[in-house]
Design a protein around this motif. Structure first.
Motif, PDB file in Angstrom:
ATOM      1  N   SER A  33      -0.955  -4.577   4.929  1.00  0.00           N
ATOM      2  CA  SER A  33      -2.029  -5.203   4.172  1.00  0.00           C
ATOM      3  C   SER A  33      -3.315  -5.098   4.979  1.00  0.00           C
ATOM      4  O   SER A  33      -3.392  -5.625   6.097  1.00  0.00           O
ATOM      5  CB  SER A  33      -1.681  -6.666   3.906  1.00  0.00           C
ATOM      6  N   GLU A  38      -6.462  -3.785   0.522  1.00  0.00           N
ATOM      7  CA  GLU A  38      -5.586  -2.705   0.070  1.00  0.00           C
ATOM      8  C   GLU A  38      -4.219  -2.856   0.739  1.00  0.00           C
ATOM      9  O   GLU A  38      -4.093  -3.486   1.774  1.00  0.00           O
ATOM     10  CB  GLU A  38      -6.190  -1.329   0.402  1.00  0.00           C
ATOM     11  N   HIS A  39      -3.210  -2.244   0.103  1.00  0.00           N
ATOM     12  CA  HIS A  39      -1.840  -2.330   0.619  1.00  0.00           C
ATOM     13  C   HIS A  39      -1.227  -0.940   0.647  1.00  0.00           C
ATOM     14  O   HIS A  39      -1.362  -0.180  -0.314  1.00  0.00           O
ATOM     15  CB  HIS A  39      -0.973  -3.222  -0.281  1.00  0.00           C
ATOM     16  N   VAL A  51      -0.213   3.353  -2.328  1.00  0.00           N
ATOM     17  CA  VAL A  51      -1.402   2.619  -1.906  1.00  0.00           C
ATOM     18  C   VAL A  51      -1.904   1.856  -3.126  1.00  0.00           C
ATOM     19  O   VAL A  51      -2.102   2.428  -4.195  1.00  0.00           O
ATOM     20  CB  VAL A  51      -2.500   3.565  -1.371  1.00  0.00           C
ATOM     21  N   LYS A  52      -2.062   0.556  -2.956  1.00  0.00           N
ATOM     22  CA  LYS A  52      -2.494  -0.317  -4.047  1.00  0.00           C
ATOM     23  C   LYS A  52      -3.729  -1.093  -3.616  1.00  0.00           C
ATOM     24  O   LYS A  52      -3.943  -1.323  -2.435  1.00  0.00           O
ATOM     25  CB  LYS A  52      -1.386  -1.323  -4.405  1.00  0.00           C
ATOM     26  N   GLY A  53      -4.505  -1.522  -4.599  1.00  0.00           N
ATOM     27  CA  GLY A  53      -5.676  -2.340  -4.311  1.00  0.00           C
ATOM     28  C   GLY A  53      -6.820  -2.019  -5.251  1.00  0.00           C
ATOM     29  O   GLY A  53      -6.609  -1.483  -6.343  1.00  0.00           O
ATOM     30  N   SER A  58      -8.789   1.990  -2.571  1.00  0.00           N
ATOM     31  CA  SER A  58      -7.392   2.415  -2.467  1.00  0.00           C
ATOM     32  C   SER A  58      -7.271   3.924  -2.670  1.00  0.00           C
ATOM     33  O   SER A  58      -6.457   4.581  -2.017  1.00  0.00           O
ATOM     34  CB  SER A  58      -6.492   1.647  -3.438  1.00  0.00           C
ATOM     35  N   HIS A  59      -8.103   4.492  -3.533  1.00  0.00           N
ATOM     36  CA  HIS A  59      -8.123   5.954  -3.719  1.00  0.00           C
ATOM     37  C   HIS A  59      -8.537   6.635  -2.414  1.00  0.00           C
ATOM     38  O   HIS A  59      -7.915   7.614  -1.990  1.00  0.00           O
ATOM     39  CB  HIS A  59      -9.075   6.329  -4.860  1.00  0.00           C
ATOM     40  N   ALA A  62      -5.732   6.317   0.142  1.00  0.00           N
ATOM     41  CA  ALA A  62      -4.638   7.236  -0.184  1.00  0.00           C
ATOM     42  C   ALA A  62      -4.989   8.654   0.260  1.00  0.00           C
ATOM     43  O   ALA A  62      -4.143   9.368   0.811  1.00  0.00           O
ATOM     44  CB  ALA A  62      -4.328   7.195  -1.681  1.00  0.00           C
TER      45      ALA A  62
END
Length: 74
Positions: A33, A38-39, A51-53, A58-59, A62
Motif C-alpha cells: 500500500s 495505490e496498491h 495495481v489498484k487505486g 495506478s496506471h 503499473a
C-alpha cells in the motif's frame, strides 16, 4: 500482469522504485500500500500482480512496475 519471482524478489523490485508505503500479509494475497493510496496486489501461488487505486497514478505505477519487471528479465 504477472510476476514469476518470489515475494522477496518483488519486495526488492518495489524497493528499487523508491515507493513510500508498507507491505501487508493478507493470507494468499500480499499487498503493498503506497502512501498516495495505490496498491500492488500479489498472489505468490499464481504470480498474478495487480495495481489498484486512482486511475492515473495506478496506471503510471503499473507502467513503472511492468518496465522494472522487463528490465530484470522476470
Amino acid at each position: 500482469m504477472s510476476f514469476q519471482g518470489s515475494l522477496e524478489d518483488l519486495k526488492a523490485l518495489v524497493s528499487r522504485l523508491h515507493l513510500q508505503g508498507h507491505w501487508m500479509d493478507e493470507g494468499p494475497l500480499q499487498s503493498f500500500s503506497t502512501d498516495s493510496g495505490e496498491h500492488i496486489n500479489f498472489w505468490p501461488t499464481s504470480g498474478e500482480l495487480q495495481v489498484k487505486g486512482h486511475p492515473q497514478p495506478s496506471h503510471d505505477l503499473a507502467a513503472r512496475l511492468e518496465q522494472a519487471i522487463a528490465n530484470q528479465g522476470g
